[in-house]
Design a protein around this motif. Structure first.
Motif, PDB file in Angstrom:
ATOM      1  N   GLU A   1       0.940  -1.306   0.032  1.00 22.16           N
ATOM      2  CA  GLU A   1       0.205  -0.142   0.036  1.00 22.16           C
ATOM      3  C   GLU A   1       0.878   1.363   0.000  1.00 22.16           C
ATOM      4  OE1 GLU A   1      -3.019   0.184   3.128  1.00 22.16           O
ATOM      5  OE2 GLU A   1      -3.391  -2.128   3.009  1.00 22.16           O
ATOM      6  N   LEU A   2       0.704   2.255  -0.801  1.00 24.42           N
ATOM      7  CA  LEU A   2       1.285   3.330  -0.953  1.00 24.42           C
ATOM      8  C   LEU A   2       0.456   4.637  -1.448  1.00 24.42           C
ATOM      9  CD1 LEU A   2       1.960   3.891  -4.220  1.00 24.42           C
ATOM     10  CD2 LEU A   2       3.723   2.163  -3.816  1.00 24.42           C
ATOM     11  N   GLY A   3       1.191   5.736  -1.278  1.00 21.76           N
ATOM     12  CA  GLY A   3       0.293   6.953  -2.201  1.00 21.76           C
ATOM     13  C   GLY A   3       0.245   8.043  -1.190  1.00 21.76           C
ATOM     14  N   PRO A   4      -0.544   9.146  -1.365  1.00 21.91           N
ATOM     15  CA  PRO A   4      -0.792  10.053  -0.314  1.00 21.91           C
ATOM     16  C   PRO A   4      -1.323   9.905   0.952  1.00 21.91           C
ATOM     17  CG  PRO A   4      -1.956  10.438  -2.656  1.00 21.91           C
ATOM     18  CD  PRO A   4      -1.308   8.984  -2.463  1.00 21.91           C
ATOM     19  N   GLU A   5      -0.940  10.546   1.865  1.00 21.15           N
ATOM     20  CA  GLU A   5      -1.266  10.446   3.183  1.00 21.15           C
ATOM     21  C   GLU A   5      -2.827  10.092   3.163  1.00 21.15           C
ATOM     22  OE1 GLU A   5       0.062  13.084   2.242  1.00 21.15           O
ATOM     23  OE2 GLU A   5      -0.804  15.086   3.508  1.00 21.15           O
ATOM     24  N   GLY A   6      -3.302   8.925   3.951  1.00 18.17           N
ATOM     25  CA  GLY A   6      -4.733   8.524   4.095  1.00 18.17           C
ATOM     26  C   GLY A   6      -5.514   9.643   4.962  1.00 18.17           C
ATOM     27  N   TRP A   7      -6.772   9.311   4.873  1.00 15.70           N
ATOM     28  CA  TRP A   7      -7.748  10.418   5.767  1.00 15.70           C
ATOM     29  C   TRP A   7      -7.266  10.246   6.951  1.00 15.70           C
ATOM     30  CZ3 TRP A   7     -10.342   7.737   9.499  1.00 15.70           C
ATOM     31  CH2 TRP A   7     -10.436   6.336   9.250  1.00 15.70           C
ATOM     32  N   TRP A   8      -6.794   9.221   7.649  1.00 14.26           N
ATOM     33  CA  TRP A   8      -6.398   9.002   9.256  1.00 14.26           C
ATOM     34  C   TRP A   8      -5.167   9.671   9.565  1.00 14.26           C
ATOM     35  CZ3 TRP A   8      -6.201   5.241   5.079  1.00 14.26           C
ATOM     36  CH2 TRP A   8      -4.769   4.858   4.963  1.00 14.26           C
ATOM     37  N   LEU A   9      -4.506  10.199   8.517  1.00 15.12           N
ATOM     38  CA  LEU A   9      -3.467  11.087   8.947  1.00 15.12           C
ATOM     39  C   LEU A   9      -3.479  12.608   8.749  1.00 15.12           C
ATOM     40  CD1 LEU A   9      -0.592   9.116   7.120  1.00 15.12           C
ATOM     41  CD2 LEU A   9      -1.063   9.037   9.481  1.00 15.12           C
ATOM     42  N   HIS A  10      -4.461  12.803   7.934  1.00 14.15           N
ATOM     43  CA  HIS A  10      -4.815  14.447   7.611  1.00 14.15           C
ATOM     44  C   HIS A  10      -4.765  15.189   9.193  1.00 14.15           C
ATOM     45  CE1 HIS A  10      -5.559  15.099   3.684  1.00 14.15           C
ATOM     46  NE2 HIS A  10      -6.094  13.761   3.574  1.00 14.15           N
ATOM     47  N   GLU A  11      -5.313  14.658  10.033  1.00 15.52           N
ATOM     48  CA  GLU A  11      -5.372  15.645  11.258  1.00 15.52           C
ATOM     49  C   GLU A  11      -4.081  15.803  11.897  1.00 15.52           C
ATOM     50  OE1 GLU A  11      -6.427  11.997  14.675  1.00 15.52           O
ATOM     51  OE2 GLU A  11      -7.964  13.482  13.796  1.00 15.52           O
ATOM     52  N   LYS A  12      -3.030  15.091  11.586  1.00 14.95           N
ATOM     53  CA  LYS A  12      -1.822  15.462  12.419  1.00 14.95           C
ATOM     54  C   LYS A  12      -0.973  16.516  11.501  1.00 14.95           C
ATOM     55  CE  LYS A  12      -1.494  10.360  13.549  1.00 14.95           C
ATOM     56  NZ  LYS A  12      -0.658   9.197  13.681  1.00 14.95           N
ATOM     57  N   PHE A  13      -1.243  16.741  10.297  1.00 20.92           N
ATOM     58  CA  PHE A  13      -0.256  17.676   9.810  1.00 20.92           C
ATOM     59  C   PHE A  13      -0.989  18.410   8.594  1.00 20.92           C
ATOM     60  CE2 PHE A  13       0.741  13.407   8.146  1.00 20.92           C
ATOM     61  CZ  PHE A  13       0.505  13.649   6.681  1.00 20.92           C
ATOM     62  N   SER A  14      -2.234  18.456   8.319  1.00 19.66           N
ATOM     63  CA  SER A  14      -2.812  19.204   7.344  1.00 19.66           C
ATOM     64  C   SER A  14      -3.889  20.180   7.775  1.00 19.66           C
ATOM     65  CB  SER A  14      -3.513  18.149   6.382  1.00 19.66           C
ATOM     66  OG  SER A  14      -2.734  17.044   5.761  1.00 19.66           O
ATOM     67  N   GLU A  15      -3.435  21.069   8.524  1.00 17.30           N
ATOM     68  CA  GLU A  15      -4.250  22.063   9.180  1.00 17.30           C
ATOM     69  C   GLU A  15      -5.047  23.118   8.223  1.00 17.30           C
ATOM     70  OE1 GLU A  15      -0.996  21.918   9.537  1.00 17.30           O
ATOM     71  OE2 GLU A  15      -0.691  21.447  11.578  1.00 17.30           O
ATOM     72  N   ASN A  16      -4.552  23.026   6.936  1.00 14.57           N
ATOM     73  CA  ASN A  16      -5.167  23.858   6.134  1.00 14.57           C
ATOM     74  C   ASN A  16      -6.072  23.273   5.118  1.00 14.57           C
ATOM     75  OD1 ASN A  16      -3.857  26.132   7.012  1.00 14.57           O
ATOM     76  ND2 ASN A  16      -1.980  25.746   5.985  1.00 14.57           N
ATOM     77  N   ARG A  17      -6.430  21.964   5.325  1.00 10.74           N
ATOM     78  CA  ARG A  17      -7.080  21.220   4.425  1.00 10.74           C
ATOM     79  C   ARG A  17      -8.462  20.803   4.908  1.00 10.74           C
ATOM     80  NH1 ARG A  17      -3.740  19.927   0.188  1.00 10.74           N
ATOM     81  NH2 ARG A  17      -5.424  18.775  -0.917  1.00 10.74           N
ATOM     82  N   TYR A  18      -8.994  21.780   5.497  1.00 13.56           N
ATOM     83  CA  TYR A  18     -10.337  21.624   6.127  1.00 13.56           C
ATOM     84  C   TYR A  18     -11.368  22.779   5.577  1.00 13.56           C
ATOM     85  CZ  TYR A  18      -8.457  18.249   9.398  1.00 13.56           C
ATOM     86  OH  TYR A  18      -7.920  17.022   9.856  1.00 13.56           O
ATOM     87  N   THR A  19     -12.675  22.149   5.222  1.00 18.91           N
ATOM     88  CA  THR A  19     -13.750  23.064   5.074  1.00 18.91           C
ATOM     89  C   THR A  19     -13.968  23.899   6.433  1.00 18.91           C
ATOM     90  OG1 THR A  19     -15.465  21.340   5.535  1.00 18.91           O
ATOM     91  CG2 THR A  19     -14.432  21.596   3.265  1.00 18.91           C
ATOM     92  N   ASP A  20     -14.762  24.796   6.240  1.00 16.03           N
ATOM     93  CA  ASP A  20     -15.469  25.502   7.220  1.00 16.03           C
ATOM     94  C   ASP A  20     -16.039  24.518   8.352  1.00 16.03           C
ATOM     95  OD1 ASP A  20     -14.166  27.854   6.605  1.00 16.03           O
ATOM     96  OD2 ASP A  20     -16.120  28.438   5.551  1.00 16.03           O
ATOM     97  N   TRP A  21     -16.739  23.617   7.993  1.00 22.94           N
ATOM     98  CA  TRP A  21     -17.455  22.816   8.750  1.00 22.94           C
ATOM     99  C   TRP A  21     -16.739  21.434   9.126  1.00 22.94           C
ATOM    100  CZ3 TRP A  21     -18.414  23.849   3.571  1.00 22.94           C
ATOM    101  CH2 TRP A  21     -18.273  22.721   2.445  1.00 22.94           C
ATOM    102  N   GLY A  22     -15.439  21.525   8.967  1.00 25.88           N
ATOM    103  CA  GLY A  22     -14.434  20.434   9.355  1.00 25.88           C
ATOM    104  C   GLY A  22     -14.045  19.182   8.526  1.00 25.88           C
TER     105      GLY A  22
END
Length: 284
Positions: free
Chosen positions: A235-256
């Motif tokens: 398995e490889l590729g972009p970080e999965g959804w389970w990793l976003h909260e750790k380092f993707s502060e700017n990748r959220y909509t206004d509703w989270g």
């Protein structure tokens, strides 16, 4: 680079399709040519290009149209096993066969660990005996991410079971290598059991995604743990959804909700991962 990869994938598709014309089990070997590990199917080099398949997802038979020569299934413990393997053989795919070794987080071992392990070993060996001569089988993967959820609990009993299974599978099926899939988050210390106890594994499979700072660290992990056999990236590729909260502060909509990458961004990240793997002579 992309033209080279396209040619390489088409060539592998041709090898795979030709191999499927022969019925009976394939002879799959792992050989070292200088410092480079090579997987061979019936004597011909075979570099895996594929995707993971959950049960009988309807798209999997189309994988060869996109350059795949292999499909990975997680377990033979379901009613779709015959359909999956027969269809893969028909369309020219080899199968990275998962044997369903239970994960710690499943709770399978809680009541009576020894009894659960013995029962599990029994049904896994029965499945190997049943399907070992199927022409679609590429290799046996005892388990997928079994270590997740151990929370510091010693895994010695599971490691010993995995190695007993690997040894027994080799005895009853000399045609296919045996492996185990782990996550790239395991530290060298946690992998010590695999290194010291699971000595009958032929190669190691690793699930790993890009981390903070655009880091793809599977080759680095292999070197750190001192693994001297080949490995495969499952398995490889972009970080999965389970990793976003750790380092993707700017990748959220206004509703989270997480804002996913664009298809172009994903393509770049996949290419980065695959190019990194192609450069590593230990990757098969």
């Amino acid at each position: 680079m992309k033209k080279f990869l396209l040619f390489f994938i088409v060539a592998l598709m041709t090898v795979s399709a030709a191999a499927q014309q022969k019925k009976g089990p394939r002879k799959v070997t792992l050989e070292k040519d200088g410092n480079e590990w090579v997987m061979k199917v019936d004597g011909k080099p075979f570099f895996v290009h594929g995707a993971s398949v959950y049960n009988s997802q309807p798209f999997f038979h189309k994988l060869p149209n996109f350059g795949a020569n292999t499909a990975r299934i997680f377990t033979l413990m379901n009613k779709d096993a015959d359909y999956l393997l027969n269809t893969m053989d028909k369309v020219g795919l080899m199968c990275h066969v998962g044997l369903g070794f239970a994960s710690i987080r499943s709770g399978f071992y809680k009541a009576d660990e020894a009894a659960a392990i013995a029962k599990q070993e029994g049904w896994i060996i029965e499945k190997v005996k049943k399907y070992k001569d199927h022409p679609a089988v590429l290799c046996w993967c005892i388990g997928n991410e079994f270590e997740i959820g151990h929370a510091g609990k010693p895994l010695t009993a599971q490691y010993e079971s995995i190695n007993r299974l690997a040894k027994k599978i080799h005895e009853i099926d000399p045609n296919h290598p045996v492996t185990l899939t782990i996550v790239d988050g395991m530290t060298p210390a946690k992998l010590k059991g695999i290194m010291e106890i699971c000595t009958d594994l032929d190669f190691l499979c690793i699930n790993g995604y890009i981390k903070e700072g655009n880091r793809f660290e599977i080759p680095k992990l292999i070197k750190e743990i001192g693994w001297e056999k080949p490995y495969m990236s499952t398995e490889l590729g972009p970080e999965g959804w389970w990793l976003h909260e750790k380092f993707s502060e700017n990748r959220y909509t206004d509703w989270g909700a997480v804002v996913d990458y664009t298809s172009t961004e994903k393509e770049d990240k996949y290419e980065y991962c695959m190019t990194t793997l192609y450069k590593d002579p230990a990757c098969i």
